[in-house]
Motif scaffolding. Structure first.
Motif, PDB file in Angstrom:
ATOM      1  N   PHE A  70       0.838  -1.207   0.000  1.00  0.00           N
ATOM      2  CA  PHE A  70       0.000   0.000   0.000  1.00  0.00           C
ATOM      3  C   PHE A  70       0.870   1.253   0.000  1.00  0.00           C
ATOM      4  O   PHE A  70       0.646   2.188  -0.765  1.00  0.00           O
ATOM      5  CB  PHE A  70      -0.917  -0.010   1.226  1.00  0.00           C
ATOM      6  N   CYS A  71       1.873   1.266   0.888  1.00  0.00           N
ATOM      7  CA  CYS A  71       2.757   2.427   1.013  1.00  0.00           C
ATOM      8  C   CYS A  71       4.002   2.005   1.788  1.00  0.00           C
ATOM      9  O   CYS A  71       3.911   1.623   2.960  1.00  0.00           O
ATOM     10  CB  CYS A  71       2.040   3.570   1.728  1.00  0.00           C
ATOM     11  N   LYS A  72       5.152   2.083   1.155  1.00  0.00           N
ATOM     12  CA  LYS A  72       6.397   1.652   1.804  1.00  0.00           C
ATOM     13  C   LYS A  72       6.713   2.505   3.029  1.00  0.00           C
ATOM     14  O   LYS A  72       7.266   2.011   4.010  1.00  0.00           O
ATOM     15  CB  LYS A  72       7.551   1.704   0.803  1.00  0.00           C
ATOM     16  N   ARG A  73       6.338   3.770   2.972  1.00  0.00           N
ATOM     17  CA  ARG A  73       6.580   4.649   4.118  1.00  0.00           C
ATOM     18  C   ARG A  73       5.693   4.236   5.301  1.00  0.00           C
ATOM     19  O   ARG A  73       6.146   4.209   6.443  1.00  0.00           O
ATOM     20  CB  ARG A  73       6.320   6.106   3.734  1.00  0.00           C
ATOM     21  N   GLN A  74       4.428   3.913   5.011  1.00  0.00           N
ATOM     22  CA  GLN A  74       3.540   3.465   6.080  1.00  0.00           C
ATOM     23  C   GLN A  74       4.106   2.224   6.752  1.00  0.00           C
ATOM     24  O   GLN A  74       4.122   2.117   7.976  1.00  0.00           O
ATOM     25  CB  GLN A  74       2.144   3.157   5.521  1.00  0.00           C
ATOM     26  N   TRP A  75       4.569   1.274   5.950  1.00  0.00           N
ATOM     27  CA  TRP A  75       5.154   0.049   6.509  1.00  0.00           C
ATOM     28  C   TRP A  75       6.332   0.368   7.424  1.00  0.00           C
ATOM     29  O   TRP A  75       6.434  -0.166   8.526  1.00  0.00           O
ATOM     30  CB  TRP A  75       5.614  -0.872   5.377  1.00  0.00           C
ATOM     31  N   ALA A  76       7.222   1.252   6.973  1.00  0.00           N
ATOM     32  CA  ALA A  76       8.401   1.579   7.768  1.00  0.00           C
ATOM     33  C   ALA A  76       8.029   2.278   9.081  1.00  0.00           C
ATOM     34  O   ALA A  76       8.624   2.013  10.129  1.00  0.00           O
ATOM     35  CB  ALA A  76       9.356   2.451   6.950  1.00  0.00           C
TER      36      ALA A  76
ATOM     37  N   THR B 228       8.617 -13.163  -2.751  1.00  0.00           N
ATOM     38  CA  THR B 228      10.042 -13.251  -2.438  1.00  0.00           C
ATOM     39  C   THR B 228      10.740 -11.929  -2.697  1.00  0.00           C
ATOM     40  O   THR B 228      11.564 -11.468  -1.896  1.00  0.00           O
ATOM     41  CB  THR B 228      10.706 -14.371  -3.260  1.00  0.00           C
ATOM     42  N   SER B 229      10.408 -11.282  -3.810  1.00  0.00           N
ATOM     43  CA  SER B 229      11.012 -10.001  -4.162  1.00  0.00           C
ATOM     44  C   SER B 229      10.605  -8.898  -3.185  1.00  0.00           C
ATOM     45  O   SER B 229      11.453  -8.118  -2.719  1.00  0.00           O
ATOM     46  CB  SER B 229      10.601  -9.613  -5.587  1.00  0.00           C
ATOM     47  N   ILE B 230       9.310  -8.830  -2.861  1.00  0.00           N
ATOM     48  CA  ILE B 230       8.814  -7.799  -1.940  1.00  0.00           C
ATOM     49  C   ILE B 230       9.425  -7.965  -0.554  1.00  0.00           C
ATOM     50  O   ILE B 230       9.894  -6.997   0.055  1.00  0.00           O
ATOM     51  CB  ILE B 230       7.277  -7.854  -1.864  1.00  0.00           C
ATOM     52  N   VAL B 231       9.439  -9.179  -0.046  1.00  0.00           N
ATOM     53  CA  VAL B 231       9.978  -9.418   1.293  1.00  0.00           C
ATOM     54  C   VAL B 231      11.482  -9.128   1.322  1.00  0.00           C
ATOM     55  O   VAL B 231      12.006  -8.612   2.314  1.00  0.00           O
ATOM     56  CB  VAL B 231       9.695 -10.861   1.752  1.00  0.00           C
ATOM     57  N   GLY B 232      12.175  -9.416   0.222  1.00  0.00           N
ATOM     58  CA  GLY B 232      13.593  -9.092   0.152  1.00  0.00           C
ATOM     59  C   GLY B 232      13.837  -7.598   0.292  1.00  0.00           C
ATOM     60  O   GLY B 232      14.775  -7.163   0.987  1.00  0.00           O
ATOM     61  N   GLU B 233      12.986  -6.778  -0.339  1.00  0.00           N
ATOM     62  CA  GLU B 233      13.107  -5.325  -0.219  1.00  0.00           C
ATOM     63  C   GLU B 233      12.760  -4.869   1.198  1.00  0.00           C
ATOM     64  O   GLU B 233      13.417  -3.978   1.755  1.00  0.00           O
ATOM     65  CB  GLU B 233      12.187  -4.635  -1.231  1.00  0.00           C
ATOM     66  N   MET B 234      11.737  -5.478   1.798  1.00  0.00           N
ATOM     67  CA  MET B 234      11.389  -5.165   3.184  1.00  0.00           C
ATOM     68  C   MET B 234      12.560  -5.473   4.119  1.00  0.00           C
ATOM     69  O   MET B 234      12.880  -4.672   5.010  1.00  0.00           O
ATOM     70  CB  MET B 234      10.154  -5.979   3.605  1.00  0.00           C
ATOM     71  N   GLN B 235      13.192  -6.610   3.920  1.00  0.00           N
ATOM     72  CA  GLN B 235      14.322  -6.990   4.764  1.00  0.00           C
ATOM     73  C   GLN B 235      15.481  -6.004   4.610  1.00  0.00           C
ATOM     74  O   GLN B 235      16.166  -5.671   5.586  1.00  0.00           O
ATOM     75  CB  GLN B 235      14.789  -8.409   4.411  1.00  0.00           C
ATOM     76  N   ASP B 236      15.694  -5.518   3.391  1.00  0.00           N
ATOM     77  CA  ASP B 236      16.767  -4.546   3.156  1.00  0.00           C
ATOM     78  C   ASP B 236      16.485  -3.247   3.909  1.00  0.00           C
ATOM     79  O   ASP B 236      17.382  -2.710   4.578  1.00  0.00           O
ATOM     80  CB  ASP B 236      16.888  -4.270   1.659  1.00  0.00           C
TER      81      ASP B 236
END
Length: 218
Positions: free
Chosen positions: A19-25, A165-173
Motif C-alpha cells: 500500500f505504502c512503503k513509508r507506512q510500513w516503515a 520473495t522479491s517484496i519481502v527481500g526489499e522489506m528486509q533490506d
C-alpha cells in the motif's frame, strides 16, 4: 539466506508495504501506530476467526484456527486465520490424525474483493510458510470477504510466490538499514491510519526533521 527469529518480519506487513512503503516503515521500523475505523473493523473480524490454536474434525477435513507460521528462508512470521487440511493421499501426515492431508490457507478480510492483489500476496506468503514447515506444495488458498459473506478461491502460482520473495527481500533490506523512505503522496493518503504521523502534506514541502528544527528555532 536463513533468517533467525529476531530478524523475521510480520507477514501482515506485506499489505502495508504494498500500500505504502513509508507506512510500513513507520509501523514496523519506527513502531508507530494510529488506529482508524478500518483497522478497528479489521481487528474485530479477525477476533472472530482467531480462536488460538483450536482444531476441529469435520469428516475428511481438519480445521485449524489461528495457526502460527513462519519461514526462515523468507524471514517472515505470522498467523493464518484458518488452515483447512483436506484428506488426500498426496498430502502430508498430521500429528494426532490418521491419513495424509493437503493444507489450504484461508484469510479473513473486511470489505469486498479489491482490484489490487495485496490480499493475495499476504495469502501467498502464508502458503509459502506452510510449504516450508510441512514440506509440501500449497497451490490453492481462499480469502473470505466479510462484506459479501463469501470466500474467493485463489490459485497460488509460482509467479505470485516469486513476487512475494522479491517484496519481502526489499522489506528486509529496509529493515536491516532501519530506513524509512519518502514516497509520492496521493488521494490514498486520506484513508491511511498514519495520516497524522506521516504528515504527507509537510513531506511535499520539507522534511519532518527540518520542520521540527525550524519550530525549535522559533
Amino acid at each position: 539466506m536463513v533468517y533467525e527469529d529476531d530478524d523475521e518480519l510480520m507477514i501482515s506487513g506485506i499489505q502495508h508495504f504494498h500500500f505504502c512503503k513509508r507506512q510500513w516503515a513507520l509501523i514496523h521500523i519506527e513502531q508507530q501506530w494510529e488506529e482508524n475505523v478500518r483497522t478497528i473493523e479489521g481487528q474485530h473480524l479477525h477476533r472472530n476467526a482467531d480462536q488460538p490454536f483450536t482444531r476441529e474434525k469435520r469428516g475428511e477435513k481438519l480445521v485449524v484456527r489461528a495457526m502460527p507460521v513462519n519461514s526462515r528462508e523468507l524471514g517472515v512470521t505470522g498467523v493464518c486465520d484458518v488452515v483447512e487440511f483436506i484428506r488426500d493421499d498426496r498430502g502430508v501426515a498430521i500429528q494426532g490424525a490418521e491419513g495424509k492431508y493437503l493444507p489450504f490457507p484461508i484469510e479473513y478480510k473486511r470489505g469486498k474483493p479489491k482490484l489490487d492483489d495485496t490480499d493475495v500476496l499476504q495469502l501467498t506468503a502464508q502458503a509459502m510458510c506452510l510449504e516450508e514447515m510441512l514440506l509440501c506444495e500449497v497451490t490453492l488458498g481462499y480469502i473470505f470477504y466479510n462484506e459479501i459473506r463469501h470466500r474467493i478461491e485463489v490459485p497460488l502460482t509460482h509467479d505470485l510466490k516469486s513476487e512475494v520473495t522479491s517484496i519481502v527481500g526489499e522489506m528486509q533490506d529496509y529493515y536491516r538499514r532501519r530506513y524509512t523512505p519518502r514516497v509520492k503522496t496521493g488521494p490514498f493518503c486520506k484513508s491511511c491510519s498514519l495520516l497524522h504521523i506521516c504528515l504527507p502534506k509537510l513531506m511535499n514541502k520539507q522534511s519532518v526533521k527540518s520542520y521540527v528544527e525550524g519550530k525549535i528555532r522559533e
